[in-house]
Design a protein around this motif. Sequence first.
Motif, PDB file in Angstrom:
ATOM      1  N   TYR A   1      11.260   8.672   5.584  1.00 42.41           N
ATOM      2  CA  TYR A   1      12.112   7.695   6.262  1.00 42.41           C
ATOM      3  C   TYR A   1      11.279   6.888   7.250  1.00 42.41           C
ATOM      4  N   TYR A   2      11.680   5.626   7.418  1.00 40.72           N
ATOM      5  CA  TYR A   2      11.161   4.814   8.520  1.00 40.72           C
ATOM      6  C   TYR A   2      12.344   4.492   9.408  1.00 40.72           C
ATOM      7  N   GLU A   3      12.277   4.913  10.656  1.00 38.42           N
ATOM      8  CA  GLU A   3      13.443   4.892  11.538  1.00 38.42           C
ATOM      9  C   GLU A   3      14.558   5.662  10.837  1.00 38.42           C
ATOM     10  N   SER A   4      15.698   5.057  10.587  1.00 41.34           N
ATOM     11  CA  SER A   4      16.765   5.782   9.890  1.00 41.34           C
ATOM     12  C   SER A   4      16.901   5.349   8.438  1.00 41.34           C
ATOM     13  N   ARG A   5      15.910   4.607   7.938  1.00 38.18           N
ATOM     14  CA  ARG A   5      15.986   4.032   6.601  1.00 38.18           C
ATOM     15  C   ARG A   5      15.112   4.814   5.622  1.00 38.18           C
ATOM     16  N   LEU A   6      15.664   5.122   4.452  1.00 37.32           N
ATOM     17  CA  LEU A   6      14.912   5.799   3.406  1.00 37.32           C
ATOM     18  C   LEU A   6      13.790   4.902   2.894  1.00 37.32           C
ATOM     19  N   VAL A   7      12.607   5.484   2.695  1.00 40.19           N
ATOM     20  CA  VAL A   7      11.485   4.762   2.096  1.00 40.19           C
ATOM     21  C   VAL A   7      11.475   5.109   0.607  1.00 40.19           C
ATOM     22  N   PRO A   8      11.977   4.230  -0.255  1.00 40.76           N
ATOM     23  CA  PRO A   8      12.143   4.580  -1.676  1.00 40.76           C
ATOM     24  C   PRO A   8      10.811   4.914  -2.348  1.00 40.76           C
TER      25      PRO A   8
ATOM     26  N   PHE B   1       2.209  11.658   2.041  1.00 40.41           N
ATOM     27  CA  PHE B   1       2.493  10.518   2.916  1.00 40.41           C
ATOM     28  C   PHE B   1       1.925  10.767   4.308  1.00 40.41           C
ATOM     29  N   HIS B   2       1.310   9.728   4.887  1.00 36.75           N
ATOM     30  CA  HIS B   2       0.837   9.824   6.264  1.00 36.75           C
ATOM     31  C   HIS B   2       0.650   8.432   6.852  1.00 36.75           C
ATOM     32  N   PRO B   3       0.958   8.264   8.144  1.00 38.49           N
ATOM     33  CA  PRO B   3       0.665   6.988   8.819  1.00 38.49           C
ATOM     34  C   PRO B   3      -0.848   6.785   8.895  1.00 38.49           C
ATOM     35  N   ASN B   4      -1.274   5.521   8.929  1.00 38.04           N
ATOM     36  CA  ASN B   4      -2.702   5.238   8.959  1.00 38.04           C
ATOM     37  C   ASN B   4      -3.329   5.566  10.309  1.00 38.04           C
TER      38      ASN B   4
ATOM     39  N   ARG C   1       1.087   4.601  -3.120  1.00 36.72           N
ATOM     40  CA  ARG C   1       1.480   3.301  -2.580  1.00 36.72           C
ATOM     41  C   ARG C   1       1.077   3.170  -1.115  1.00 36.72           C
ATOM     42  N   CYS C   2       1.203   1.922  -0.617  1.00 36.85           N
ATOM     43  CA  CYS C   2       0.982   1.637   0.798  1.00 36.85           C
ATOM     44  C   CYS C   2       2.250   0.998   1.372  1.00 36.85           C
ATOM     45  N   TYR C   3       2.431   1.167   2.683  1.00 37.35           N
ATOM     46  CA  TYR C   3       3.690   0.765   3.314  1.00 37.35           C
ATOM     47  C   TYR C   3       3.418   0.141   4.682  1.00 37.35           C
ATOM     48  N   ARG C   4       4.291  -0.769   5.046  1.00 38.08           N
ATOM     49  CA  ARG C   4       4.306  -1.311   6.403  1.00 38.08           C
ATOM     50  C   ARG C   4       5.765  -1.358   6.864  1.00 38.08           C
ATOM     51  N   ARG C   5       6.059  -0.663   7.950  1.00 42.83           N
ATOM     52  CA  ARG C   5       7.420  -0.534   8.466  1.00 42.83           C
ATOM     53  C   ARG C   5       8.385  -0.028   7.391  1.00 42.83           C
ATOM     54  N   GLY C   6       7.891   0.879   6.561  1.00 45.88           N
ATOM     55  CA  GLY C   6       8.723   1.509   5.551  1.00 45.88           C
ATOM     56  C   GLY C   6       8.907   0.705   4.281  1.00 45.88           C
ATOM     57  N   LEU C   7       8.279  -0.449   4.199  1.00 48.40           N
ATOM     58  CA  LEU C   7       8.380  -1.288   2.999  1.00 48.40           C
ATOM     59  C   LEU C   7       7.053  -1.266   2.252  1.00 48.40           C
ATOM     60  N   GLU C   8       7.118  -1.207   0.925  1.00 50.65           N
ATOM     61  CA  GLU C   8       5.905  -1.161   0.120  1.00 50.65           C
ATOM     62  C   GLU C   8       5.141  -2.484   0.224  1.00 50.65           C
ATOM     63  N   VAL C   9       3.819  -2.397   0.396  1.00 48.25           N
ATOM     64  CA  VAL C   9       2.963  -3.581   0.464  1.00 48.25           C
ATOM     65  C   VAL C   9       1.709  -3.342  -0.374  1.00 48.25           C
ATOM     66  N   ASP C  10       0.990  -4.418  -0.655  1.00 46.89           N
ATOM     67  CA  ASP C  10      -0.306  -4.325  -1.326  1.00 46.89           C
ATOM     68  C   ASP C  10      -1.279  -3.598  -0.399  1.00 46.89           C
ATOM     69  N   CYS C  11      -1.930  -2.572  -0.931  1.00 48.31           N
ATOM     70  CA  CYS C  11      -2.853  -1.790  -0.093  1.00 48.31           C
ATOM     71  C   CYS C  11      -3.992  -2.639   0.469  1.00 48.31           C
ATOM     72  N   ASN C  12      -4.314  -3.731  -0.194  1.00 50.38           N
ATOM     73  CA  ASN C  12      -5.386  -4.602   0.297  1.00 50.38           C
ATOM     74  C   ASN C  12      -5.014  -5.351   1.565  1.00 50.38           C
ATOM     75  N   THR C  13      -3.727  -5.370   1.882  1.00 48.19           N
ATOM     76  CA  THR C  13      -3.304  -6.082   3.096  1.00 48.19           C
ATOM     77  C   THR C  13      -3.229  -5.150   4.310  1.00 48.19           C
ATOM     78  N   LEU C  14      -3.396  -3.855   4.133  1.00 46.24           N
ATOM     79  CA  LEU C  14      -3.281  -2.941   5.275  1.00 46.24           C
ATOM     80  C   LEU C  14      -4.362  -3.262   6.316  1.00 46.24           C
ATOM     81  N   GLY C  15      -3.957  -3.302   7.553  1.00 47.45           N
ATOM     82  CA  GLY C  15      -4.881  -3.594   8.630  1.00 47.45           C
ATOM     83  C   GLY C  15      -5.109  -5.069   8.838  1.00 47.45           C
ATOM     84  N   SER C  16      -4.545  -5.908   7.968  1.00 49.89           N
ATOM     85  CA  SER C  16      -4.760  -7.343   8.112  1.00 49.89           C
ATOM     86  C   SER C  16      -3.692  -7.991   8.999  1.00 49.89           C
ATOM     87  N   GLY C  17      -2.580  -7.271   9.182  1.00 44.49           N
ATOM     88  CA  GLY C  17      -1.486  -7.831   9.983  1.00 44.49           C
ATOM     89  C   GLY C  17      -0.615  -8.777   9.200  1.00 44.49           C
ATOM     90  N   ARG C  18      -0.864  -8.941   7.899  1.00 43.51           N
ATOM     91  CA  ARG C  18      -0.061  -9.862   7.098  1.00 43.51           C
ATOM     92  C   ARG C  18       1.199  -9.171   6.595  1.00 43.51           C
TER      93      ARG C  18
END
Length: 255
Positions: free
Chosen positions: A209-216, A223-226, A238-255
């Motif tokens: 979960y992220y906050e009270s929302r399920l991370v599908p 799973f672990h935070p970076n 997979r990679c996630y930002r605020r519980g939403l799936e994102v491209d792993c190449n964007t992690l740390g970029s702030g996009r």
Amino acid sequence: MLVAVFVVLLSACSHYTAINGMPAYHRGLSDDSRGYSAQIDGADPKTFRILAGGGYAKDRNSVYWSGTPVPEAHTQTFKALSGAYGKDDANAFYDGQPIPGVDLSSFELMSGGGARDEGAIYNGQRRTQACDSKTYKVLKAPWYADSRCVYVMGKQLTDVDRSTFKVINSVYGMDATHVYMFDKQLPGADPFTFKIIGNMYEEDVAHVYYESRLVPGADPVTFHPNDAGSPEARDQHRCYRRGLEVDCNTLGSGR
């Protein structure tokens, strides 16, 4: 002599003071950081007195809160319950403002803060309908309970088992079948395996979960935070930002 005694009494309590023998109130800081005092227009020095808690005062004509007249208050029957709460024969007050819907006959302060009447709890002006206001108590702020119900931040939890409810920390609570983030129920969460990962992520044996929302689709085993404080995380797939799936190449970029 009367004026001298009056000035001493005012100076000994709260922010009320006197200017040239007239009631005054010491207000916020001025440019020299010492604050300033303003005379209370129309106050009667002969009958003026500070009430319990030091927030309220009254004379034969008016009730005052922080030096400002409270036009709705009845000076003959008004009593201060604290620096913020008071009541007369018609209204209860918080910070000089009437509180709507109060049962005056049972309105009283609570030992843990706030006030209550026969059917509700009051946090300032906020009214929370209570199942059993006489047994209302703090569990761990902002969690409260009475003999039948559980409350958080002025809201009554729904679908909660009071007999098994316990506080995890100031954000999370659980009963035998549910986990709560404040008043939000985490969908499908298992209280027996629930744990807080950090960075607003939580997990149980089968979910993330992220906050009270399920991370599908997230894998709780891997799973672990970076980083500490980061909303970014990953599992083996997979990679996630605020519980939403994102491209792993964007992690740390702030996009």
